[in-house]
Scaffold this motif. Structure first.
Motif, short mmCIF file in Angstrom:
data_model
loop_
_atom_site.label_atom_id
_atom_site.label_comp_id
_atom_site.label_asym_id
_atom_site.label_seq_id
_atom_site.Cartn_x
_atom_site.Cartn_y
_atom_site.Cartn_z
N LEU A 34 10.69 -19.70 -27.45
CA LEU A 34 9.26 -19.95 -27.54
C LEU A 34 8.39 -18.74 -27.25
O LEU A 34 7.19 -18.78 -27.47
CB LEU A 34 8.87 -21.08 -26.57
N VAL A 35 8.98 -17.68 -26.73
CA VAL A 35 8.18 -16.52 -26.33
C VAL A 35 7.32 -16.02 -27.47
O VAL A 35 6.19 -15.59 -27.28
CB VAL A 35 9.09 -15.39 -25.81
N GLY A 36 7.82 -16.08 -28.71
CA GLY A 36 7.06 -15.56 -29.83
C GLY A 36 6.08 -16.54 -30.43
O GLY A 36 5.35 -16.20 -31.36
N THR A 37 6.01 -17.77 -29.91
CA THR A 37 5.12 -18.76 -30.48
C THR A 37 3.75 -18.67 -29.85
O THR A 37 3.59 -18.18 -28.73
CB THR A 37 5.68 -20.18 -30.26
N PRO A 38 2.71 -19.15 -30.53
CA PRO A 38 1.36 -19.10 -29.96
C PRO A 38 1.27 -19.89 -28.68
O PRO A 38 1.85 -20.96 -28.55
CB PRO A 38 0.49 -19.72 -31.07
N ALA A 39 0.53 -19.39 -27.73
CA ALA A 39 0.34 -20.08 -26.46
C ALA A 39 -0.60 -21.26 -26.66
O ALA A 39 -1.46 -21.26 -27.54
CB ALA A 39 -0.23 -19.13 -25.42
N LEU A 40 -0.46 -22.26 -25.82
CA LEU A 40 -1.35 -23.41 -25.88
C LEU A 40 -2.72 -23.05 -25.34
O LEU A 40 -2.93 -22.02 -24.72
CB LEU A 40 -0.75 -24.57 -25.07
N ALA A 41 -3.66 -23.95 -25.56
CA ALA A 41 -5.04 -23.65 -25.19
C ALA A 41 -5.20 -23.38 -23.70
O ALA A 41 -6.08 -22.63 -23.29
CB ALA A 41 -5.94 -24.81 -25.61
N LEU A 42 -4.37 -24.00 -22.87
CA LEU A 42 -4.49 -23.80 -21.44
C LEU A 42 -4.36 -22.35 -21.03
O LEU A 42 -4.90 -21.94 -20.01
CB LEU A 42 -3.43 -24.64 -20.71
N SER A 43 -3.63 -21.56 -21.81
CA SER A 43 -3.40 -20.18 -21.42
C SER A 43 -4.63 -19.32 -21.58
O SER A 43 -4.67 -18.17 -21.16
CB SER A 43 -2.25 -19.57 -22.22
N GLN A 262 5.95 -17.51 -20.09
CA GLN A 262 5.33 -18.56 -20.90
C GLN A 262 4.09 -19.10 -20.17
O GLN A 262 4.15 -20.13 -19.50
CB GLN A 262 6.33 -19.68 -21.18
N PRO A 263 2.94 -18.42 -20.28
CA PRO A 263 1.75 -18.80 -19.51
C PRO A 263 1.21 -20.19 -19.81
O PRO A 263 0.58 -20.80 -18.94
CB PRO A 263 0.73 -17.71 -19.87
#
Length: 326
Positions: A34-43, A262-263
């Motif tokens: 998942l490191v390369g996937t877009p972060a969720l809004a919380l980040s 993974q923030p």
């Protein structure tokens, strides 16, 4: 292509463990993907600074009311065989099965940053000045399992005060040992070693926060974070950094290992909160590993806000949006 250790771990998972818990048991390899996937809004707020904490006073009686519990203790054999300590393996049983390669004596912690008296303190000197006391704490893992553990430890506040933190010390940053000769999994870079954690200064100084030196009346085993680890019972277990070698007082929120990886999934505060789910599983219930059988697949029980320590710590977060600052 998966790293060699990921394939190795996948091959040795026994069929009995292929349950609804499998997803979180494979957390590291999922996060790697998942490191390369877009972060969720919380980040979006992850790099900002939260509001200043309120000024609160915790009475000694209020603090001590959280040092004990009548809940059934988790068996010693389960506390010491079902662990997260990725420096010694990604599986829950790996750390207890790892060769005893960690040299815990002599052990020195370097303390610096925003303080008047930076320096070093050996574990021996620390224990000479502060006698460890037993505290029975509920411990909750982000993956949904929990234990009740009788820790031996010293108040972190008593240690930190020796170095006289200045008014610029808003946070406390911790660093663990990362020696590939002693910790074989450090050779693989699925986490940005060394493991790092942090607390807000008022959290670090709270009477419930301890530096643990043992459990069940014995010195900490290697798999439990020997010889010195952080215990903050109202937070998820990954905040309990193990094998600490460095402590720094800092002015801004420090980066931490899982948040760095993974923030969107692992916030800085990481307070146990049934109302804030992990993006891939619910935090509303937990499995308590305890009792004569240590049954991993026991019936789930409701998760309590701040892991049941709200009377002691909720005032630290007055006015803080716990869903934003998760």
């Amino acid at each position: 292509m998966f790293p060699r250790h990921v394939l190795r771990d996948a091959l040795r998972i026994p069929a009995a463990e292929v349950t609804d818990e499998t997803v979180y048991r494979q957390r590291r390899r999922l996060l790697t993907a998942l490191v390369g996937t877009p972060a969720l809004a919380l980040s979006a707020c992850s790099r900002a600074e939260p509001p200043a904490p309120p000024k609160v006073a915790i009475t000694p009686a209020q603090a001590k009311s959280g040092f004990r519990t009548d809940e059934e203790l988790t068996r010693y054999q389960d506390v010491t065989s079902y662990n997260n300590f990725y420096e010694f393996g990604t599986g829950k049983n790996d750390p207890s099965r790892a060769p005893r390669t960690l040299r815990t004596s002599p052990w020195t912690v370097t303390v610096g940053g925003e303080c008047a008296k930076p320096g070093k303190i050996s574990l021996e000197d620390l224990l000479k000045g502060l006698k460890p006391e037993e505290r029975i704490y509920r411990m909750r893992c982000v993956e949904g399992w929990s234990m009740v553990i009788p820790w031996l430890g010293v108040p972190l506040a008593d240690v930190l005060k020796k170095f006289e933190p200045t008014s610029k010390a808003k946070y406390v940053a911790f660093t663990s040992l990362a020696d590939p000769k002693q910790m074989p999994e450090v050779r693989y870079r699925s986490i940005n070693w060394p493991y790092r954690e942090g607390l807000r200064i008022d959290e670090a100084m709270h009477p419930l926060t301890i530096l643990a030196t043992g459990l069940y009346g014995k010195a900490l085993p290697q798999q439990n974070g020997a010889p010195l680890r952080l215990v903050v019972p109202w937070k998820y277990g990954f905040k309990g950094i193990k094998s600490i070698i460095e402590i720094n007082f800092v002015e801004t929120m420090p980066e931490t290992a899982w948040h760095d990886l993974q923030p969107s999934e692992y916030g800085f505060f990481s307070n146990v909160n049934p109302n804030v789910d992990h993006p891939r599983w619910s935090q509303k219930t937990e499995r308590r590993i305890a009792g004569k059988t240590g049954n991993l697949f026991a019936e789930r029980i409701p998760t309590r806000i701040f892991n049941g320590y709200a009377p002691q710590v909720a005032s630290l977060y007055t006015g803080l949006d716990l869903k934003k600052w998760f």
